[in-house]
Structure formats: structure tokens, C-alpha cells
Scaffold this motif. Structure first.
Motif, PDB file in Angstrom:
ATOM      1  N   ASN A 192     107.862  87.343   8.723  1.00 36.52           N
ATOM      2  CA  ASN A 192     108.913  88.308   9.047  1.00 36.52           C
ATOM      3  C   ASN A 192     108.330  89.691   9.375  1.00 36.52           C
ATOM      4  O   ASN A 192     108.145  90.529   8.492  1.00 36.52           O
ATOM      5  CB  ASN A 192     109.873  88.398   7.848  1.00 36.52           C
ATOM      6  N   LEU A 193     108.088  89.931  10.661  1.00 32.15           N
ATOM      7  CA  LEU A 193     107.491  91.212  11.061  1.00 32.15           C
ATOM      8  C   LEU A 193     108.512  92.355  11.051  1.00 32.15           C
ATOM      9  O   LEU A 193     108.164  93.496  11.340  1.00 32.15           O
ATOM     10  CB  LEU A 193     106.830  91.094  12.438  1.00 32.15           C
ATOM     11  N   ALA A 194     109.754  92.043  10.707  1.00 33.09           N
ATOM     12  CA  ALA A 194     110.747  93.111  10.519  1.00 33.09           C
ATOM     13  C   ALA A 194     110.701  93.639   9.085  1.00 33.09           C
ATOM     14  O   ALA A 194     111.490  94.514   8.721  1.00 33.09           O
ATOM     15  CB  ALA A 194     112.144  92.587  10.838  1.00 33.09           C
ATOM     16  N   TYR A 195     109.776  93.118   8.297  1.00 34.44           N
ATOM     17  CA  TYR A 195     109.726  93.464   6.873  1.00 34.44           C
ATOM     18  C   TYR A 195     109.583  94.971   6.653  1.00 34.44           C
ATOM     19  O   TYR A 195     110.266  95.565   5.811  1.00 34.44           O
ATOM     20  CB  TYR A 195     108.554  92.714   6.237  1.00 34.44           C
ATOM     21  N   GLY A 196     108.698  95.605   7.411  1.00 36.17           N
ATOM     22  CA  GLY A 196     108.481  97.048   7.268  1.00 36.17           C
ATOM     23  C   GLY A 196     109.746  97.834   7.586  1.00 36.17           C
ATOM     24  O   GLY A 196     110.056  98.829   6.931  1.00 36.17           O
ATOM     25  N   ASP A 197     110.477  97.389   8.586  1.00 31.86           N
ATOM     26  CA  ASP A 197     111.706  98.102   8.955  1.00 31.86           C
ATOM     27  C   ASP A 197     112.806  97.879   7.922  1.00 31.86           C
ATOM     28  O   ASP A 197     113.642  98.762   7.700  1.00 31.86           O
ATOM     29  CB  ASP A 197     112.158  97.654  10.346  1.00 31.86           C
ATOM     30  N   ILE A 198     112.795  96.712   7.300  1.00 27.75           N
ATOM     31  CA  ILE A 198     113.771  96.483   6.216  1.00 27.75           C
ATOM     32  C   ILE A 198     113.425  97.404   5.036  1.00 27.75           C
ATOM     33  O   ILE A 198     114.315  97.967   4.394  1.00 27.75           O
ATOM     34  CB  ILE A 198     113.794  94.996   5.798  1.00 27.75           C
ATOM     35  N   MET A 199     112.133  97.596   4.801  1.00 26.66           N
ATOM     36  CA  MET A 199     111.732  98.570   3.772  1.00 26.66           C
ATOM     37  C   MET A 199     112.320  99.946   4.084  1.00 26.66           C
ATOM     38  O   MET A 199     112.835 100.637   3.201  1.00 26.66           O
ATOM     39  CB  MET A 199     110.191  98.690   3.730  1.00 26.66           C
ATOM     40  N   THR A 200     112.234 100.338   5.351  1.00 24.65           N
ATOM     41  CA  THR A 200     112.779 101.647   5.743  1.00 24.65           C
ATOM     42  C   THR A 200     114.285 101.689   5.535  1.00 24.65           C
ATOM     43  O   THR A 200     114.817 102.688   5.029  1.00 24.65           O
ATOM     44  CB  THR A 200     112.469 101.949   7.226  1.00 24.65           C
ATOM     45  N   ALA A 201     114.966 100.598   5.929  1.00 28.08           N
ATOM     46  CA  ALA A 201     116.429 100.560   5.758  1.00 28.08           C
ATOM     47  C   ALA A 201     116.779 100.702   4.277  1.00 28.08           C
ATOM     48  O   ALA A 201     117.741 101.402   3.911  1.00 28.08           O
ATOM     49  CB  ALA A 201     116.980  99.254   6.326  1.00 28.08           C
ATOM     50  N   CYS A 202     115.990 100.063   3.418  1.00 31.27           N
ATOM     51  CA  CYS A 202     116.232 100.158   1.973  1.00 31.27           C
ATOM     52  C   CYS A 202     115.996 101.596   1.492  1.00 31.27           C
ATOM     53  O   CYS A 202     116.730 102.113   0.641  1.00 31.27           O
ATOM     54  CB  CYS A 202     115.301  99.220   1.211  1.00 31.27           C
ATOM     55  N   ALA A 203     114.947 102.225   2.049  1.00 32.55           N
ATOM     56  CA  ALA A 203     114.661 103.618   1.681  1.00 32.55           C
ATOM     57  C   ALA A 203     115.835 104.515   2.064  1.00 32.55           C
ATOM     58  O   ALA A 203     116.187 105.444   1.326  1.00 32.55           O
ATOM     59  CB  ALA A 203     113.382 104.088   2.361  1.00 32.55           C
ATOM     60  N   PHE A 204     116.452 104.216   3.210  1.00 28.66           N
ATOM     61  CA  PHE A 204     117.630 104.998   3.624  1.00 28.66           C
ATOM     62  C   PHE A 204     118.825 104.724   2.700  1.00 28.66           C
ATOM     63  O   PHE A 204     119.582 105.650   2.380  1.00 28.66           O
ATOM     64  CB  PHE A 204     118.002 104.679   5.074  1.00 28.66           C
ATOM     65  N   ALA A 205     118.986 103.464   2.286  1.00 31.66           N
ATOM     66  CA  ALA A 205     120.087 103.149   1.361  1.00 31.66           C
ATOM     67  C   ALA A 205     119.903 103.942   0.072  1.00 31.66           C
ATOM     68  O   ALA A 205     120.865 104.536  -0.454  1.00 31.66           O
ATOM     69  CB  ALA A 205     120.104 101.643   1.080  1.00 31.66           C
TER      70      ALA A 205
ATOM     71  N   SER B 117     110.806 108.712   7.866  1.00 36.07           N
ATOM     72  CA  SER B 117     111.661 108.640   9.053  1.00 36.07           C
ATOM     73  C   SER B 117     111.903 107.167   9.347  1.00 36.07           C
ATOM     74  O   SER B 117     111.522 106.300   8.549  1.00 36.07           O
ATOM     75  CB  SER B 117     110.980 109.307  10.251  1.00 36.07           C
ATOM     76  N   GLU B 118     112.476 106.888  10.502  1.00 30.93           N
ATOM     77  CA  GLU B 118     112.845 105.492  10.798  1.00 30.93           C
ATOM     78  C   GLU B 118     111.629 104.597  11.034  1.00 30.93           C
ATOM     79  O   GLU B 118     111.760 103.383  11.061  1.00 30.93           O
ATOM     80  CB  GLU B 118     113.810 105.439  11.996  1.00 30.93           C
ATOM     81  N   THR B 119     110.447 105.202  11.177  1.00 34.14           N
ATOM     82  CA  THR B 119     109.256 104.384  11.455  1.00 34.14           C
ATOM     83  C   THR B 119     108.328 104.227  10.244  1.00 34.14           C
ATOM     84  O   THR B 119     107.293 103.571  10.349  1.00 34.14           O
ATOM     85  CB  THR B 119     108.429 105.008  12.595  1.00 34.14           C
ATOM     86  N   THR B 120     108.688 104.807   9.127  1.00 31.78           N
ATOM     87  CA  THR B 120     107.769 104.842   7.980  1.00 31.78           C
ATOM     88  C   THR B 120     107.358 103.446   7.511  1.00 31.78           C
ATOM     89  O   THR B 120     106.180 103.165   7.299  1.00 31.78           O
ATOM     90  CB  THR B 120     108.415 105.619   6.822  1.00 31.78           C
ATOM     91  N   GLY B 121     108.312 102.576   7.343  1.00 30.30           N
ATOM     92  CA  GLY B 121     107.998 101.233   6.843  1.00 30.30           C
ATOM     93  C   GLY B 121     107.172 100.440   7.837  1.00 30.30           C
ATOM     94  O   GLY B 121     106.233  99.727   7.457  1.00 30.30           O
ATOM     95  N   ALA B 122     107.499 100.577   9.115  1.00 27.99           N
ATOM     96  CA  ALA B 122     106.772  99.825  10.140  1.00 27.99           C
ATOM     97  C   ALA B 122     105.294 100.214  10.144  1.00 27.99           C
ATOM     98  O   ALA B 122     104.422  99.375  10.346  1.00 27.99           O
ATOM     99  CB  ALA B 122     107.391 100.081  11.512  1.00 27.99           C
ATOM    100  N   ALA B 123     105.012 101.505   9.890  1.00 27.19           N
ATOM    101  CA  ALA B 123     103.614 101.956   9.865  1.00 27.19           C
ATOM    102  C   ALA B 123     102.856 101.335   8.693  1.00 27.19           C
ATOM    103  O   ALA B 123     101.632 101.250   8.718  1.00 27.19           O
ATOM    104  CB  ALA B 123     103.569 103.480   9.768  1.00 27.19           C
ATOM    105  N   PHE B 124     103.592 100.915   7.669  1.00 33.48           N
ATOM    106  CA  PHE B 124     102.970 100.332   6.472  1.00 33.48           C
ATOM    107  C   PHE B 124     102.825  98.817   6.591  1.00 33.48           C
ATOM    108  O   PHE B 124     102.235  98.180   5.718  1.00 33.48           O
ATOM    109  CB  PHE B 124     103.852 100.684   5.265  1.00 33.48           C
ATOM    110  N   LEU B 125     103.363  98.244   7.675  1.00 34.22           N
ATOM    111  CA  LEU B 125     103.378  96.781   7.792  1.00 34.22           C
ATOM    112  C   LEU B 125     101.970  96.190   7.921  1.00 34.22           C
ATOM    113  O   LEU B 125     101.690  95.125   7.359  1.00 34.22           O
ATOM    114  CB  LEU B 125     104.237  96.359   8.995  1.00 34.22           C
TER     115      LEU B 125
END
Lengths: 433, 295
Positions: free
Chosen positions: B36-49, B215-223
Motif C-alpha cells: 500500500n503505497l498510499a500508506y504515507g498519505d494515510i498517515m498524513t490524513a490521520c495527522a490532520f484528523a 503539510s499534505e506531503t509530510t507522510g509521503a516523504a516518510f514513506l
């Protein structure tokens, strides 16, 4: 036999290459008569709107939109309304090159542009120049100090001049032990060589020079190394998230050290990220940034600011750009191109490009104008004009660069940016390599 | 050299966040066979929640739970309504990777549209600093490390001491056989997405507590480090992911201290490549090899 075969292959290759070059040249040779345009003319803001330098794009677009408004309010250019489009380079040459090619190939009535930035300038300036499209770059790369590109213009100083201004300011403030903390992106690194040499020439010492990998979750090891070097000032430019993480971890591990940043560190995203991480009061007590000097006052600035504030939803929070020298010069660039079109009597870039330096020429008897409307009326009256813009007077050198002084600004707790010092262009020139 | 021990300590903080994230990531793959390469972005979404809860006045540690719950529910729904449809149609591993990249871009751009391109910070104090030898930790960092340890113990107990954990392991090893043996694999897969999504949420909030802004890219950078940790340990192997996270997290910080910050990532990935050359299946993996055969 092998030699003959090789020779004939070489000849064939050369012939094919020559044909390709001829074809390429042919496709880019301007025609003898100007192109005819119907409909709205388009100016592009060619900059990063996403990626680490995503703040550059909105800053640039905030200059184009009020310029287009003042032009349209005055009746347009030669019967055409004008508009701005945003072209996202993502701050990466790999994305910027196809973006430039697509922009040139598909944008209807594209007649001029702002950009590119330092991130993508080296890769895209040749492409844009070949397409005979006037560009007002916000690239700070020293490689363009002696640009020979016919369609390249720059109204802001190069990054390495910013580095010198930062060094002079810090030295004058009494700092002697500097730490250079810059991101590993092209835009940030452009400041470093002259900063280091200028600070040392002045009598200071660079105690640590760190190149940060962007957007890491931790910079504590780097911060520990920095603290061990006991600097009394930090010079920095990195993307907002990187500097926010770095400075907050410095605050945790040691306490804040005075920071002198570049112009991107006074952009709203950087301020928001860093003040959110270390607190507004800490930021306001410890922070200064060098940016091209602009008076942000006078008749041209009044016209710019009025149009900017009236931009409505096209420019979110327009007042944040009121005193931004890059936005001001982006605005001026559009006005200058439009006035050059009036002088050339055509919006065709191949024809009006030669008139761009003439609308800011400080020739004897030239009428000083401060807006598109004033310039249009003066040209209609047969006068030679000298446009003095929102960013101040423009004086191109032989390389179509117009640079000037720097100002150092602070960050007040109320969000304003008080001026702390001005560093003259001559002082910078003495210390530039 | 005197920066080595502090760097090791800082590496532990990074490794803690990485471990939570990498275990969740690898658990998803082991049970569902979806990388699941969307994992980092889900992390970001959770951070926003968690950010929304935090800015509504909720304590940051309660907000972390909000982030974890959001991650759990979001991940399960994402699998049920997006990924599962492709799996049912027989989409292969590579096809699923493309689907997850598409989901990643959609999430990132949705966050951009909702929250605008700017940066956010939690209202949270880092707390006092504590010295452990020459290592320095804030209260918040100690809490993150504590959460990581508790999460790892819980995952261990889940996998080894509960019926659900055994069912997950059985489904991971051979879904067809597990189904034939009476295991409700669909429910097990739902549970795996809930658990891994919760870990994803915790990791997202912990990451932002560490970076101080996002920001919206934080999790993706950590993937990339997450994948590196998971691959290093043996993709699909939760204990391997813990080990991989420790290796990547500490190696990066130690390299920054000993060589240069510029080589932080380089050294971590050189270690990854060297380990994979010697042991291509990763440090601890058996499942990965089985998956390759099945694929």
C-alpha cells in the motif's frame, strides 16, 4: 573497409544532424511580419506551485493577477484583454522541462511569462528562449548574471548577492561565528559560496557548514553538531518543514540562536511553519531575513497595491504580498511586457521583445510613468516612456539584469516585517566573487 | 566522536516512529498481499484528523487516539470499497501497486484542496528534557518511544496469543488453505486493516510531534524509510520491520554524526542494499519468499 563504412556512417549522421538542426532552426525563426492574434492574450506564471518550493508560485501569480487587472481596466493591449495562467514546475527540472514544452505548445496566445525560478531555470531557460518567449526570471542563480539569452530578463538580484548581504548584516550586528544551514536544493545552495567567502573576508568565521537533506523527521544529530561548534548566528534557507523541524529541535536541545535567512524565509508558508514550531515570540526575537530592497511606496506601488487588494478570490489573502519585492517585480514585468507591446504595435513576442528595455530606458526627455494606463496614454501621445514600477526603477545592464540593494527585515509578533537595515549594491559588489 | 552516543539516542526516536509505521505497513502486506503505497498519505490524513481534534481543544495524546481511530476506520473502508474490488477482479501485485499510487495522489490532493497549501502545527508542549547519559530526550519523545514499545508488544501478543492473530498469520501464509480450514478470511483481512490503520494513525501523529510542523506531503516523504525498514526486515514480517526500523533509524543519525548530514539517507540505504545482497529475502522473512512463489 571498416574505415570507409565508418566514414560513410559518420557522413550520414552529420547530414541527418545538420538537417535536424536546420529543421529546428527553421521552426524557431521569427517570421518577417508579426503574428495576428485573436482573443485574450496570456501571461504564464511558470514556477513551483507544489513541492518543497510551493510558496514560490502563489507569490508570482499574486503579481501577475493585479497587473492583468490594471491592463484590462485600462482597455487591454491593442484591443486584447489579458489573463494569467499558472504553470506548475514542481520545482524539479524533470517536471519543469515537459511543463515548459507543454506550456509553449498548448497555451493559446501565450505572449510572455514570469519565471522560471532557480529550481528549474538552467533546464528551462534555453527551451523558453528558443520559443522566443520573453521571460522575467525569479531565478537567483549566478549563472544568469551574464546571460546571453535574448528573451531572458531579471529584475531581482541573484542568490549569491543575497548571501553577501546576509554576511554583511550579521557582521555589522557583531556576530563573528557563523553557521551555514542550508537545504540541499538548488535554490538554497545558490546562496552558500558567496555567503561563506564574504563572511570570512569581513573577518568572521564559518564554524559549521551543514547541507540538510530536506523533510527528514529528525535533525537532532545535525543540531547537536551545530551546538558543539558554538555559533553566534545561523544563516539559513531550507523549505518550511525542514527549517521548522531543525529550529524546533535546536530550541529543544539548546535554545534559539539568532537566525539570518534569505527571502524565502519571509514568505508566509515559512513563517507559518516555523512560528508554529518555535512560537511567534521566539521567532520575532531571533530572526532577520535579507530580501531585495523595495521601498513599497510611491505612485506605482499604490497602483499595484490597490489592484492587488482588489483581486478578490483570485489571490488568497492578497495583503500578504503587499510588500513582497518578488511579487512587486512580477507585477512590473507584466506591465513592462504590455507597454513594450504598445511600443511595438504588436503582441508578437518576437517583435515586442526588443522594446522591453526601451520602456524602462531613462533616456533624456523620457516621460516617467507609474502604471500601464499612464504608459499607454504617453505612448499614444507619441512620448518616450520610462516606467518606474512598484519595485522601483529598472536599469538593465547589458545582460538584461536589473539588480539593486538588499534590505534586512525582521518579523514582528503582530505579523509585520519591520526593516532592520539596508545593504547597498556597492557594498555587495565589493564582496561578491 | 562525542556526538555518537547522542546520535544513537536520536536514532532511537526516529526508529520508534519508523517501527510503528513499518509494522503497520508490513502487516497490511502480509495479510492482504497489497503493497500500500498510499500508506504515507494515510498517515498524513490521520495527522490532520488529530490536528482538527487538537485545535478543537483536545489534549494531544487524546488527539493521537483520534488519529489512530481515524486511521483504522479509513484504512478498513479504503480496502473494502477500493482495494478489495481490484483484488476480487484478480488484479496482480504490480497492478495493485499502481492502484495504491493513484489512491496516494487522490488523498494528497484532497488534503491540499481541503486544508490549502500551508503548514500546520499541534498545540502541544514537548515537556521537560531528561538526560540519559549523554542522550537527551524530551517528555514527548519518551512518550513516543513508550507508545512504540507498547504497540510492538501488543502486535506481538496479537499475533502469538490470540485467535485473531493466529488467523492473521494463517491468512498471510496461505489464504486459500486458511479459508478451507474455516477461517473467515474476509473478516480477518478487515481486522488486519483496522489494526494496521491504527498503527498508521499513531505513526502519523508521532511523526508530526517530532517534525513540529506538517503539510499534505509530510507522510509521503516518510514513506521511503518505512518501505526500507519493512524490506530490510523482510517484507511481510512484523518482527523484521521492527528490526529494520531500528537499523534504518539509528544508521541515519549515526551517519549524520560521523560523516555528514548529507549522507544520512545514503548510509541507511547502502546498509539496505548490502543486507539485501547478502540476504535478498530480508533479515527475518519467510513469508516474503512464500508470497513471491504465490505471485
Amino acid at each position: 573497409m571498416i574505415d570507409r563504412l565508418a566514414t560513410s556512417k559518420l557522413h550520414a549522421s552529420l547530414a541527418a544532424g545538420a538537417l535536424l538542426i536546420l529543421a529546428a532552426c527553421g521552426s524557431n525563426t521569427p517570421s518577417a511580419t508579426p503574428k495576428t492574434y485573436t482573443g485574450t492574450l496570456t501571461f504564464a506564471s511558470f514556477n513551483p506551485f507544489t513541492g518543497p518550493d510551493a510558496s514560490f508560485g502563489p507569490e508570482m501569480a499574486a503579481g501577475c493577477i493585479p497587473a492583468a487587472k490594471t491592463i484590462n481596466d485600462a482597455g487591454g493591449v491593442l484591443g486584447h484583454q489579458v489573463q494569467c495562467v499558472a504553470v506548475d514546475t514542481r520545482g524539479d527540472p524533470a517536471d519543469a522541462v515537459p511543463a515548459a514544452q507543454k506550456m509553449i505548445a498548448t497555451t493559446q496566445n501565450l505572449v510572455g511569462m514570469n519565471g522560471p525560478s532557480s529550481d528549474e531555470a538552467l533546464a528551462t531557460v534555453p527551451i523558453i528562449d528558443r520559443a522566443h518567449l520573453p521571460m522575467f526570471a525569479d531565478s537567483g542563480q549566478a549563472a544568469f548574471d551574464k546571460s546571453t539569452y535574448k528573451y531572458f530578463y531579471r529584475l531581482t538580484p541573484p542568490d549569491d548577492a543575497a548571501g553577501v548581504a546576509m554576511a554583511i548584516y550579521a557582521y555589522n550586528k557583531g556576530y563573528r561565528r557563523g553557521a551555514a544551514v542550508f537545504g540541499n536544493d538548488l535554490s538554497s545552495q545558490g546562496n552558500v559560496p558567496n555567503l561563506l567567502s564574504a563572511f570570512v573576508k569581513l573577518g568572521g568565521q564559518i564554524v559549521v557548514n551543514q547541507t540538510l537533506t530536506l523533510d527528514q523527521s529528525s535533525y537532532r544529530t545535525e543540531v547537536t553538531a551545530l551546538v558543539a561548534a558554538t555559533p553566534d548566528v545561523i544563516f539559513t534557507e531550507a523549505d518550511p518543514q525542514t527549517d521548522a523541524a531543525y529550529l524546533s529541535q535546536l530550541q529543544q536541545l539548546h535554545g534559539m540562536i539568532p537566525v539570518v535567512g534569505t527571502q524565502p524565509t519571509v514568505q508566509p508558508p515559512w513563517i507559518k511553519a516555523v512560528s508554529g514550531a518555535i512560537g511567534r515570540s521566539t521567532l520575532s526575537q531571533n530572526f532577520a531575513a535579507a530580501q531585495p530592497y523595495s521601498t513599497s511606496q510611491g505612485p506605482a506601488w499604490e497602483v499595484y497595491n490597490t489592484a492587488l487588494l482588489a483581486s478578490g478570490s483570485a489571490v488568497p489573502q492578497p495583503d500578504q504580498w503587499s510588500q513582497d519585492p518578488y511579487t512587486e517585480t512580477d507585477y512590473d514585468a507584466i506591465i513592462m511586457m504590455a507597454l513594450a507591446m504598445l511600443e511595438a504595435k504588436t503582441p508578437d513576442p518576437s517583435f515586442y521583445n526588443a522594446f522591453i528595455p526601451k520602456v524602462v530606458g531613462n533616456a533624456a526627455g523620457a516621460t516617467e510613468v507609474h502604471s500601464y494606463k499612464e504608459g499607454m496614454d504617453a505612448i499614444a501621445a507619441g512620448k518616450t516612456i520610462n516606467y518606474v514600477g512598484a519595485g522601483g526603477p529598472v536599469a538593465f545592464d547589458q545582460y538584461q539584469n536589473s539588480t539593486g540593494a538588499f534590505e534586512l527585515i525582521g518579523y514582528a509578533a503582530n505579523g509585520s516585517n519591520p526593516q532592520l537595515a539596508v545593504v547597498s549594491a556597492s557594498d555587495i559588489a565589493k564582496l561578491r566573487q | 566522536m562525542d556526538q555518537l552516543i547522542p546520535a544513537f539516542g536520536f536514532g532511537l526516536i526516529t526508529a520508534s516512529i519508523l517501527a510503528i509505521a513499518a509494522v503497520g505497513f508490513t502487516l497490511q502486506f502480509s495479510v492482504t498481499n497489497i503493497l500500500n503505497l498510499a500508506y504515507g498519505d494515510i498517515m498524513t490524513a490521520c495527522a490532520f484528523a488529530a490536528y482538527l481534534a487538537n485545535h478543537a481543544g483536545v489534549n494531544i495524546w487524546i488527539s493521537l487516539i483520534v488519529g489512530a481511530l481515524f486511521g483504522a476506520v479509513f484504512s478498513m473502508l479504503l480496502n473494502r470499497f477500493v482495494y478489495f474490488g481490484f483484488v476480487r477482479r484478480g488484479t496482480r501485485l504490480f497492478g495493485m501497486i499502481i492502484v495504491t499510487i493513484a489512491v496516494s495522489l487522490i488523498i494528497q490532493n484532497l488534503l491540499l484542496a481541503i486544508f490549502r497549501p500551508t503548514f500546520f502545527s499541534y498545540t502541544a508542549s514537548q515537556g521537560p528534557s531528561y538526560h540519559v547519559g549523554s542522550m537527551v530526550f524530551t517528555a514527548s519523545q519518551l512518550a513516543i518511544m513508550g507508545i512504540a514499545v507498547v504497540a510492538m508488544v501488543c502486535v506481538h501478543l496479537l499475533l502469538t496469543q490470540t485467535q485473531l492473530g493466529k488467523a492473521m498469520r494463517a491468512t498471510a501464509t496461505n489464504p486459500g488453505l486458511a479459508r478451507s480450514s474455516g477461517i473467515a478470511t474476509d473478516q480477518v483481512i478487515d481486522a488486519a486493516w483496522l489494526v494496521s490503520g491504527a498503527l498508521c494513525g499513531i505513526a502519523g501523529v508521532a511523526l508530526v510531534l517530532n517534525t513540529a510542523t506538517f503539510s499534505e506531503t509530510t507522510g509521503a516523504a516518510f514513506l521511503v524509510p518505512i518501505i526500507a525498514a519493512a524490506v530490510l526486515g523482510g517484507i511481510g514480517q512484523p518482527y523484521g520491520a521492527m528490526l529494520g526500523a531500528l537499523t534504518i533509524g539509528i544508521a541515519g543519525e549515526v551517519a549524520a554524526a560521523l560523516i555528514s548530514p548529507s549522507y544520512k539517507d545514503v548510509v541507511a540505504f547502502v546498509i539496505l542494499i548490502v543486507v539485501l545482497l547478502v540476504r535478498p529475502q530480508g533479515i527475518l522473512s519467510e513469508i516474503a519468499a512464500a508470497k513471491e512463489v504465490a505471485a
